[in-house]
Design an enzyme around this catalytic site. Sequence first.
Site, PDB file in Angstrom:
ATOM      1  N   CYS A  68     -29.523 -56.413  29.062  1.00 37.31           N
ATOM      2  CA  CYS A  68     -28.181 -56.386  29.886  1.00 37.31           C
ATOM      3  C   CYS A  68     -27.741 -54.842  30.273  1.00 37.31           C
ATOM      4  O   CYS A  68     -28.650 -53.952  29.968  1.00 37.31           O
ATOM      5  CB  CYS A  68     -27.204 -57.118  29.200  1.00 37.31           C
ATOM      6  SG  CYS A  68     -26.354 -56.760  27.857  1.00 37.31           S
ATOM      7  N   HIS A 101     -38.204 -52.975   8.789  1.00 35.18           N
ATOM      8  CA  HIS A 101     -37.257 -53.280   7.784  1.00 35.18           C
ATOM      9  C   HIS A 101     -36.434 -54.662   8.039  1.00 35.18           C
ATOM     10  O   HIS A 101     -36.027 -55.229   7.076  1.00 35.18           O
ATOM     11  CB  HIS A 101     -36.093 -52.142   7.853  1.00 35.18           C
ATOM     12  CG  HIS A 101     -36.687 -50.933   7.191  1.00 35.18           C
ATOM     13  ND1 HIS A 101     -35.688 -50.005   6.724  1.00 35.18           N
ATOM     14  CD2 HIS A 101     -37.721 -50.367   7.024  1.00 35.18           C
ATOM     15  CE1 HIS A 101     -36.379 -48.955   6.110  1.00 35.18           C
ATOM     16  NE2 HIS A 101     -37.751 -49.090   6.374  1.00 35.18           N
ATOM     17  N   HIS A 136     -37.693 -55.872   1.464  1.00 38.87           N
ATOM     18  CA  HIS A 136     -36.792 -56.189   2.846  1.00 38.87           C
ATOM     19  C   HIS A 136     -36.579 -57.507   2.663  1.00 38.87           C
ATOM     20  O   HIS A 136     -35.695 -57.849   3.593  1.00 38.87           O
ATOM     21  CB  HIS A 136     -37.559 -55.509   3.982  1.00 38.87           C
ATOM     22  CG  HIS A 136     -37.829 -53.836   3.878  1.00 38.87           C
ATOM     23  ND1 HIS A 136     -36.521 -53.224   3.979  1.00 38.87           N
ATOM     24  CD2 HIS A 136     -38.811 -53.387   3.854  1.00 38.87           C
ATOM     25  CE1 HIS A 136     -37.034 -52.029   3.796  1.00 38.87           C
ATOM     26  NE2 HIS A 136     -38.448 -51.767   3.952  1.00 38.87           N
TER      27      HIS A 136
END
Length: 153
Positions: A68, A101, A136
């Site tokens: 956008c 991550h 992670h």
Amino acid sequence: MTKTVIALAADHAGFPLKEVLGDELRVLGYEPLDLGTHGLDSVDYPDFGHAAALAVLEGRAALGVICCGTGIGISMAANKHRGIRAALCHDATTARLAREHNDANILALGARIVGTEVARDCLRAFLATPFGGGRHESRVAKIDHVRTKEAVR
Ligand code: RB5
């Protein structure tokens, strides 16, 4: 060989960048799933953030790319869906780390913020980088847990 499908969606402000990224996806050997918008007429960015999120969640696309004006509104909408991790990125480093991550499954870009070359760099880095796993994993799992009492335990 079947090509990996990437959902692609944008509002009117993101439309020109979406077209550029659709071409880039084809050059890179991916199949864009173009969810609109298809022109410069004013539309509402949440409709397109939701459409991309559903395409990923329903397995119609492996990953998504949304645009956008700023990338903010459309990523906010996509991130309302549990299991969607839309990352608003501004350069190849943020795009790479969003995958490595955060296991981001949607790349969000601001068409009025980043130039087309930087956006292409983001796309290439995003697609080329696998999730790092390891330490992670549990952190990414906690992103969805925040909507439950588990988050404060
Ligand atoms: C549209 O003018 C603009 O508000 C939209 O593209 C986006 O930047 C919202 O976050």
